[in-house]
Motif scaffolding. Structure first.
Motif: not given
Length: 108
Positions: A19-45
């Protein structure tokens, strides 16, 4: 093999980041490849490692805040840490096939 609760929450956070759209490119940050990693710690962080297309990108704060807000909106997420990195440097090769097609980038 079943998905662990952390895996499920990681996918929910990743979905929310679409849902986060790069304002310059008008496309979401996941598909742009800007998200390198998502990790979950302690089941909620949630810990998100991301980049921008260039160092000094004027939208850096906006994108980090957007990622933090999107991840925070996911039920079961208690805290969010967003880390910015430029290692490895972003290139258009990191885009999803859909984003490459949108921008007319040859996938080769």
């Amino acid at each position: 093999m079943s998905e662990s609760p952390d895996d499920a929450l990681r996918e929910q956070v990743r979905d929310a980041l679409h849902l986060v759209i790069d304002p310059e490119l008008g496309y979401n940050i996941v598909d742009l490849g800007l998200i390198y990693d998502v990790a979950i710690d302690n089941g909620c962080d949630a810990r998100i490692t991301m980049t921008t297309t260039t160092r000094g990108c004027p939208a850096t704060h906006y994108l980090q805040s957007g990622a933090r807000d999107a991840a925070s909106s996911v039920d079961s997420v208690d805290s969010v840490e967003v880390t910015l990195t430029y290692d490895p440097p972003w290139t258009p090769k990191m885009m999803s096939p859909a984003a490459k097609a949108h921008f007319g980038i040859d996938d080769e």
